[in-house]
Design a protein around this motif. Sequence first.
Motif, PDB file in Angstrom:
ATOM      1  N   ALA A   5     -20.229  -2.666 -10.490  1.00 35.04           N
ATOM      2  CA  ALA A   5     -21.392  -2.789 -10.646  1.00 35.04           C
ATOM      3  C   ALA A   5     -22.565  -2.280 -11.117  1.00 35.04           C
ATOM      4  N   SER A   6     -22.204  -0.869 -10.484  1.00 38.79           N
ATOM      5  CA  SER A   6     -23.042  -0.006 -10.461  1.00 38.79           C
ATOM      6  C   SER A   6     -23.392   0.033 -12.151  1.00 38.79           C
ATOM      7  N   LEU A   7     -21.795   0.541 -12.495  1.00 40.08           N
ATOM      8  CA  LEU A   7     -22.005   0.816 -13.622  1.00 40.08           C
ATOM      9  C   LEU A   7     -22.265  -0.150 -14.951  1.00 40.08           C
ATOM     10  N   VAL A   8     -22.312  -1.625 -14.898  1.00 40.95           N
ATOM     11  CA  VAL A   8     -23.134  -2.772 -14.948  1.00 40.95           C
ATOM     12  C   VAL A   8     -24.653  -2.528 -15.744  1.00 40.95           C
ATOM     13  N   GLY A  12     -31.602 -12.026 -22.077  1.00 42.55           N
ATOM     14  CA  GLY A  12     -30.703 -12.157 -23.140  1.00 42.55           C
ATOM     15  C   GLY A  12     -29.714 -11.098 -22.188  1.00 42.55           C
ATOM     16  N   ILE A  13     -29.150 -10.746 -22.951  1.00 45.06           N
ATOM     17  CA  ILE A  13     -27.640  -9.848 -22.685  1.00 45.06           C
ATOM     18  C   ILE A  13     -28.184  -9.119 -21.167  1.00 45.06           C
ATOM     19  N   GLY A  14     -29.428  -8.577 -21.005  1.00 43.85           N
ATOM     20  CA  GLY A  14     -29.679  -8.491 -19.845  1.00 43.85           C
ATOM     21  C   GLY A  14     -29.717  -8.589 -18.412  1.00 43.85           C
ATOM     22  N   PHE A  15     -30.115  -9.871 -18.927  1.00 39.52           N
ATOM     23  CA  PHE A  15     -29.855 -10.927 -17.322  1.00 39.52           C
ATOM     24  C   PHE A  15     -28.297 -11.047 -17.677  1.00 39.52           C
ATOM     25  N   ASP A  16     -27.803 -11.446 -18.803  1.00 39.08           N
ATOM     26  CA  ASP A  16     -25.850 -11.613 -18.401  1.00 39.08           C
ATOM     27  C   ASP A  16     -24.758 -10.486 -17.764  1.00 39.08           C
ATOM     28  N   LEU A  17     -25.774  -9.253 -17.949  1.00 42.82           N
ATOM     29  CA  LEU A  17     -25.016  -8.130 -17.438  1.00 42.82           C
ATOM     30  C   LEU A  17     -25.775  -7.954 -16.030  1.00 42.82           C
ATOM     31  N   TRP A  18     -27.306  -8.213 -16.064  1.00 40.61           N
ATOM     32  CA  TRP A  18     -27.432  -8.311 -14.572  1.00 40.61           C
ATOM     33  C   TRP A  18     -26.141  -9.253 -12.895  1.00 40.61           C
ATOM     34  N   ILE A  19     -26.125 -10.527 -14.044  1.00 42.50           N
ATOM     35  CA  ILE A  19     -25.567 -11.701 -13.367  1.00 42.50           C
ATOM     36  C   ILE A  19     -24.027 -10.835 -13.246  1.00 42.50           C
ATOM     37  N   THR A  20     -23.206 -10.419 -13.990  1.00 44.46           N
ATOM     38  CA  THR A  20     -21.896  -9.568 -13.506  1.00 44.46           C
ATOM     39  C   THR A  20     -22.740  -8.716 -12.671  1.00 44.46           C
ATOM     40  N   PHE A  30     -20.786  -6.692  -7.483  1.00 45.93           N
ATOM     41  CA  PHE A  30     -21.159  -6.357  -6.507  1.00 45.93           C
ATOM     42  C   PHE A  30     -20.873  -6.963  -4.783  1.00 45.93           C
ATOM     43  N   ILE A  31     -20.585  -8.745  -4.856  1.00 42.93           N
ATOM     44  CA  ILE A  31     -20.667  -9.400  -4.298  1.00 42.93           C
ATOM     45  C   ILE A  31     -18.844  -9.860  -3.781  1.00 42.93           C
ATOM     46  N   VAL A  32     -18.002  -9.219  -4.688  1.00 39.86           N
ATOM     47  CA  VAL A  32     -17.116  -9.319  -4.386  1.00 39.86           C
ATOM     48  C   VAL A  32     -16.323  -7.589  -3.595  1.00 39.86           C
ATOM     49  N   GLY A  33     -16.911  -6.263  -3.768  1.00 41.36           N
ATOM     50  CA  GLY A  33     -17.104  -5.625  -3.748  1.00 41.36           C
ATOM     51  C   GLY A  33     -17.423  -5.358  -1.882  1.00 41.36           C
ATOM     52  N   SER A  34     -18.310  -6.191  -1.674  1.00 34.30           N
ATOM     53  CA  SER A  34     -19.526  -6.388  -0.355  1.00 34.30           C
ATOM     54  C   SER A  34     -18.251  -6.523   0.152  1.00 34.30           C
ATOM     55  N   THR A  35     -17.391  -8.042   0.036  1.00 34.17           N
ATOM     56  CA  THR A  35     -17.303  -8.751   0.683  1.00 34.17           C
ATOM     57  C   THR A  35     -16.079  -8.336   1.426  1.00 34.17           C
ATOM     58  N   LEU A  36     -15.290  -7.336   0.914  1.00 38.21           N
ATOM     59  CA  LEU A  36     -13.847  -6.818   0.913  1.00 38.21           C
ATOM     60  C   LEU A  36     -14.161  -5.967   1.540  1.00 38.21           C
ATOM     61  N   GLY A  37     -15.765  -5.126   1.651  1.00 37.40           N
ATOM     62  CA  GLY A  37     -16.087  -4.010   3.063  1.00 37.40           C
ATOM     63  C   GLY A  37     -16.017  -4.532   3.635  1.00 37.40           C
ATOM     64  N   SER A  38     -16.727  -5.554   3.900  1.00 43.01           N
ATOM     65  CA  SER A  38     -17.146  -6.490   5.453  1.00 43.01           C
ATOM     66  C   SER A  38     -16.040  -7.375   6.042  1.00 43.01           C
ATOM     67  N   LEU A  39     -15.013  -7.848   5.342  1.00 43.20           N
ATOM     68  CA  LEU A  39     -13.802  -8.318   5.617  1.00 43.20           C
ATOM     69  C   LEU A  39     -13.083  -6.968   6.971  1.00 43.20           C
ATOM     70  N   ASN A  40     -13.073  -6.348   6.131  1.00 41.66           N
ATOM     71  CA  ASN A  40     -12.125  -4.872   6.394  1.00 41.66           C
ATOM     72  C   ASN A  40     -12.780  -4.068   8.044  1.00 41.66           C
ATOM     73  N   TYR A  41     -14.685  -4.432   8.108  1.00 39.90           N
ATOM     74  CA  TYR A  41     -15.365  -3.940   8.968  1.00 39.90           C
ATOM     75  C   TYR A  41     -15.003  -4.764  10.231  1.00 39.90           C
ATOM     76  N   VAL A  42     -14.303  -6.271  10.152  1.00 47.39           N
ATOM     77  CA  VAL A  42     -14.875  -7.273  11.418  1.00 47.39           C
ATOM     78  C   VAL A  42     -13.152  -6.987  12.056  1.00 47.39           C
ATOM     79  N   SER A  43     -12.737  -6.772  10.353  1.00 47.70           N
ATOM     80  CA  SER A  43     -11.342  -7.315  11.859  1.00 47.70           C
ATOM     81  C   SER A  43     -11.008  -5.488  12.164  1.00 47.70           C
ATOM     82  N   THR A  44     -10.936  -4.843  11.141  1.00 44.22           N
ATOM     83  CA  THR A  44     -11.352  -2.817  12.277  1.00 44.22           C
ATOM     84  C   THR A  44     -11.590  -2.585  13.387  1.00 44.22           C
ATOM     85  N   VAL A  45     -12.508  -3.576  13.923  1.00 39.63           N
ATOM     86  CA  VAL A  45     -13.545  -3.916  15.182  1.00 39.63           C
ATOM     87  C   VAL A  45     -12.475  -4.446  16.431  1.00 39.63           C
TER      88      VAL A  45
END
Lengths: 599, 204
Positions: A146-149, A184-192, A197-212
Amino acid sequence: MSEVTAHHDSAHAHGHDDHHHEESWLTKYIFSQDHKMIGKQFLMTGIFWAFVGGILSLFFRMQLAWPNETFPILETLLGSWAEGGKISNEFYYALVTMHGTILVFFVLTAGLSGTFSNFLIPLQLGARDMASPFMNMLSYWFFFAASLVLFMSFFVQTGPASGGWTAYPPLNGIRDIAINKGSGIGFDLWITSMSLFIVGSTLGSLNYVSTVINMRTKGMTFDKMPLLIWALTFTAVLGILAFPALLAAAGLLEFDRLLGTSFFLNNIVINGDLLAYKGGSPLIFQHLFWFLGHPEVYIIIFPAFGIVSEVLAVHAKKPVFGYKAMVLSLGSILIIGFFVWAHHMFVTGMSPAIGKVFVIFTLLIAIPSAVKVFNWITTIWRGNLRFTVPMMFAIGFVSLFISGGLTGIHLGNSTIDIQLHDSYFVVAHFHIVMGVAAFFGMWAGVYQWFPKMFGRFMNETMGYIHFWGSLIGGYLVFFPMHFMAGVPRRYYAFDQFQSFNNFQDVNVFITIAAFLVMAANIVFLINFFYSIFKGRPVTEENKNPWGANTLEWTTPIHPGHGNWPGELPTVYRWPYDYSVNGKEVNPQNQPLEEGEQGH
Amino acid sequence: MNNTYQSNLVSVKEKHTAQRLILYIAMASITMFFAVTTSALLVKKADVLNWAQFPLPSVFILSTVFAVTSSVGFFFSYKCYKEQKFSTSRWALFVSGLLGVAFLLSQFMGFESLKAMGLPLTGNVAGSFIYFLAIAHGAHIIGGLLALTVTLVNAYVARNDVHFEGAGNLNIKRLFSLEILTSYWHFVNVLWVYLFLFFYFNYQ
């Protein structure tokens, strides 16, 4: 029927323990599945983005302070975006858009909860690692992608997204650079980038809750968990339930932009031409956006709440006041936080009756927030205070949270908000309460756990310079904005408006203060990287340097993957047994003394 | 005292419990996605002037049949593996996968029916919502089918594993994978049943 043999259902699974094979440089530092390394990766990436976001803000502050001046260095740095040394109006909007996006998502979400959830959840719970170390690694790499994009979007010909970090349609719903280059393309990259970011954040959050829930060590019952773990768990729950709304909004918006649907667009006329979009509603986007957007402020501030609760108790050597009330307050904010989103939309023509419901819920949140503030103050009241650098930042956080929180009561009232909406008063409010305050929580955490992260200490003098520069500078930047309550927040230059000219000197003052904050943070940056390699080393004698009770300080100075050699620690007491039994420090793995009653 | 780090020295049972919970929480997150999108649909529908009235294409009933039977197939596959009927389990998984593909094809047929009714993707927003929700759901089905393919290939490769299937013994790891996949598959199919009923009551 043959006998059922479950070869892998023995008490322990063998075969992949770290001591069986050496880790390569790549698996230790880059594609690491060790939660501690992943936490540091989040921190490093967060710091990088904090400086990028901060530099962008200096560029647009220069434009606001000196709208008629030219700065050749800007042309050198920004090329055609600042021809003749003056930032173009298009790029000004790109700067504020990217500043908001970067700070909210990449720094104060990933850099804050990503860092401390990863680093501290297993350590403070007495776990070897997260429930799924592989998913944990993926969560960082999705964030990195997400950062790279988003970073790439700075280099496309039409520039990065420039329609505001809130991405409202119709401006962002039409993919036409004739209207706005940033759409233009700048906003498409923003959405991408946001989707990754949301996928990454969700993967992390699932792990945190299950770990706790599943990986706590023996004796670590819920009522013995540090408040930081409660805060990080609730942060994860917020993310799991709120981010899908942004994903849905982004998906629908991209359908409008790329495939020509009309979810958010209706009867758009440009240069006299009626576009084909029909029947959509841009307000639905706002509802979806703020259904994430408001809980997002708690995603940002909860980890800071947790860090500050730990730091204050450790450095005051007093049990945290009102543990249960603190947990309940977090829980109430979590729940009520899902019913306040439309207070960002009072000026959209909303029915006053519905507006009233959102006013009531918004003001209700002031109660658990005030409980927390009261408890922090009571925790340090008559304590044996050590004014260390992390403690200073924690106290600074409380000050900022009160200052910024009070104006939230003004803005939560629809009648007042309608007057103040989109003015600098709003900028002052949210920057103090969830910008600077959250940063103070983050810094308190960095200084507090740096010795655990790197086995060395940060320089104290530089830490105090960082603190005072940031506290004084932060207030000087944002406090004057309260007096600009009638000045609209999104103007490129105020010199064309007689009524706003009075504030020109204030704008110059704010910009100079912003440079002061940046200077203080350059001191932090030097201190941080210098100390990683050359800081005073942690020794066996001071391996619990602050005298904390929590389990992370019971590991070796440089813990390997697995955290504790041999057996995991057993917990006998809650984390806030400070100054009991005639001892200031009573670690959680220290058995109760004869006749002693647990908390 | 053992001085080595044993990062994976966690009981399999504990690990599976934690990973099972990850799946359940992920389901909550996916549910939120569809809950907010269908809520947006209801808000938009209240704007009656811009909301087209049309019947739901009947081929979506077929989609529902495929979804339900595919779920039954998964249940059967899991049950057979537990009872060490490995070959039957693989076949049931294969047939469930085919039903999943049939589900996706029936969704495309539904899109064609909408187009024939004068409701292409870019037509009235009432139709566009069906496309969006079905595509978003279909993406979850595709994810499940990919996982199914991996599981099936693994099961086929392991059919003669001398320690487990080849010797008539079940493998706890593969049983757990199948359990997780089955739970996910039931979930996405229940999600479709919800969407179908939601469409049915909002588009008649």
